[in-house]
Design an enzyme around this catalytic site. Sequence first.
Site, PDB file in Angstrom:
ATOM      1  N   CYS A 123      22.711  26.750 -23.828  1.00 55.16           N
ATOM      2  CA  CYS A 123      21.392  26.666 -24.466  1.00 55.16           C
ATOM      3  C   CYS A 123      21.521  26.197 -25.906  1.00 55.16           C
ATOM      4  O   CYS A 123      21.793  26.990 -26.817  1.00 55.16           O
ATOM      5  CB  CYS A 123      20.695  28.026 -24.427  1.00 55.16           C
ATOM      6  SG  CYS A 123      20.526  28.737 -22.784  1.00 55.16           S
ATOM      7  N   LEU A 124      21.304  24.905 -26.119  1.00 57.29           N
ATOM      8  CA  LEU A 124      21.356  24.332 -27.472  1.00 57.29           C
ATOM      9  C   LEU A 124      20.026  23.696 -27.849  1.00 57.29           C
ATOM     10  O   LEU A 124      19.438  24.013 -28.877  1.00 57.29           O
ATOM     11  CB  LEU A 124      22.481  23.298 -27.552  1.00 57.29           C
ATOM     12  CG  LEU A 124      22.602  22.523 -28.868  1.00 57.29           C
ATOM     13  CD1 LEU A 124      22.943  23.462 -30.021  1.00 57.29           C
ATOM     14  CD2 LEU A 124      23.657  21.415 -28.746  1.00 57.29           C
ATOM     15  N   HIS A 337      19.743  -4.003  -1.789  1.00 60.52           N
ATOM     16  CA  HIS A 337      19.046  -3.482  -0.604  1.00 60.52           C
ATOM     17  C   HIS A 337      17.624  -4.030  -0.468  1.00 60.52           C
ATOM     18  O   HIS A 337      16.970  -3.794   0.552  1.00 60.52           O
ATOM     19  CB  HIS A 337      18.980  -1.953  -0.656  1.00 60.52           C
ATOM     20  CG  HIS A 337      20.240  -1.265  -0.235  1.00 60.52           C
ATOM     21  ND1 HIS A 337      21.364  -1.238  -1.020  1.00 60.52           N
ATOM     22  CD2 HIS A 337      20.543  -0.567   0.892  1.00 60.52           C
ATOM     23  CE1 HIS A 337      22.307  -0.543  -0.397  1.00 60.52           C
ATOM     24  NE2 HIS A 337      21.840  -0.139   0.763  1.00 60.52           N
ATOM     25  N   GLY A 339      13.777  -4.322  -0.434  1.00 61.65           N
ATOM     26  CA  GLY A 339      12.734  -3.317  -0.228  1.00 61.65           C
ATOM     27  C   GLY A 339      13.267  -2.006   0.320  1.00 61.65           C
ATOM     28  O   GLY A 339      12.729  -0.933   0.030  1.00 61.65           O
ATOM     29  N   GLU A 362      23.416  15.567 -23.127  1.00 57.93           N
ATOM     30  CA  GLU A 362      24.699  15.753 -23.817  1.00 57.93           C
ATOM     31  C   GLU A 362      24.806  14.830 -25.033  1.00 57.93           C
ATOM     32  O   GLU A 362      25.890  14.415 -25.444  1.00 57.93           O
ATOM     33  CB  GLU A 362      25.893  15.521 -22.879  1.00 57.93           C
ATOM     34  CG  GLU A 362      25.854  16.302 -21.576  1.00 57.93           C
ATOM     35  CD  GLU A 362      26.160  17.775 -21.731  1.00 57.93           C
ATOM     36  OE1 GLU A 362      25.974  18.310 -22.844  1.00 57.93           O
ATOM     37  OE2 GLU A 362      26.573  18.404 -20.748  1.00 57.93           O
ATOM     38  N   ARG A 374      30.214   6.742 -37.359  1.00 57.86           N
ATOM     39  CA  ARG A 374      30.642   7.657 -38.418  1.00 57.86           C
ATOM     40  C   ARG A 374      32.161   7.815 -38.434  1.00 57.86           C
ATOM     41  O   ARG A 374      32.784   7.839 -39.492  1.00 57.86           O
ATOM     42  CB  ARG A 374      29.962   9.008 -38.238  1.00 57.86           C
ATOM     43  CG  ARG A 374      28.500   9.025 -38.664  1.00 57.86           C
ATOM     44  CD  ARG A 374      27.872  10.381 -38.379  1.00 57.86           C
ATOM     45  NE  ARG A 374      26.476  10.433 -38.810  1.00 57.86           N
ATOM     46  CZ  ARG A 374      25.639  11.429 -38.517  1.00 57.86           C
ATOM     47  NH1 ARG A 374      26.059  12.452 -37.770  1.00 57.86           N
ATOM     48  NH2 ARG A 374      24.401  11.403 -38.950  1.00 57.86           N
TER      49      ARG A 374
END
Length: 380
Positions: A123-124, A337, A339, A362, A374
């Site tokens: 959970c971030l 493929h 349709g 992520e 960076r």
Amino acid sequence: MDFGLTEEQRSIQEMARSFADDKLAPKAVEWDETAQFPADVVRSVGELGLGGIYVREDVGGSGLGRLDAVIVFEALAHGCPSIGSFISIHNMAAWMIDRFGTEEQRQTWLPKLCSMELIAAYCLTEPDAGSDAASLRTRAERDGNGWKLNGTKSFISGGGFSDLYLSMVRTGGEGAGGISAILVENGTPGLSFGTKERKMGWRAHPTAQVQFDDCKVPADHLLGEEGKGFRYAMAGLDGGRLNIAASALGAAQAALDKALEYARERKAFGKPIADLQSLQFKLADMETELQAARVFLYHAASKLDAGAKDATKFCAMAKRFVTDVAFKAANEALQIHGGYGYLVDFGLEKIVRDLRVHQILEGTNEIMRVIVARHMLAER
């Protein structure tokens, strides 16, 4: 540089691929259509040692490396990238507890996480803190002998289903240095969940908001040291990005396999469309690009295994490159493929929908470019 897999890695790959072919692929379209999460199937990977792939063996983990892990998740995603990615996120959270937790936390949680008796969520992300994760607002304040949490996490894989929520929360001031990681058990008073999200892809993969309202947890549920949660979260994401890239690669390979089979069988103008040079060129480009992505991914994983100083940069580059290449290949397979690729029964449109999110989660692929730039500018 040896680009071949060891005998042990081939055995791991075959085991994971066999599981994907037998347990995931036959039901993948059905789970997607009904938004059904196959909990029993997911938990069964614990029996294969895939609940704690790179967790140490003393607590039930398999003690494998990051290259081993990407081989596993590539194989699982060949059957279903949605379910393979869910297992990946659980493994990321388990590794963080193994790497940064106290010995008591390791012994308490990891045996059950590795067996998949318990499932962990990471959970971030928050409604107003996505790419700018260091600006998160969920707060944990000291409350007697514990912590009291308030705030909301969004887009959480396993939200409302998982047993343990590894949550990044603010325990100090602004910025990354004020963030800590806390373990919250399902059933804790003050922990609740939003409605299951309706998504473009990953429909078999439960996703929901995780809400904390005066949610009280014991003091010993603080993971590692106070103020180091953001560093822990970013360390977890290096491997998580590799796994998400591996899942994209495995699903794209499945799409290419489907395209090859279809090209051999489909006839137009009196002959198989595989005889058309324009289609042969398309297949050749897809194969070349997926093989290049695979080499890059394995190289980045080897960097992370070796603790190379530029591992974070390579993980970001691999995540960006592999997920972009994989989505393009899946989309081309659908085009081959015609349709029929647009129809649910052929399974191509599901792969395309599933892989679109791999370019977002992520860390978006735009943020991967920021990370890479960076690092480049800081190098001397």
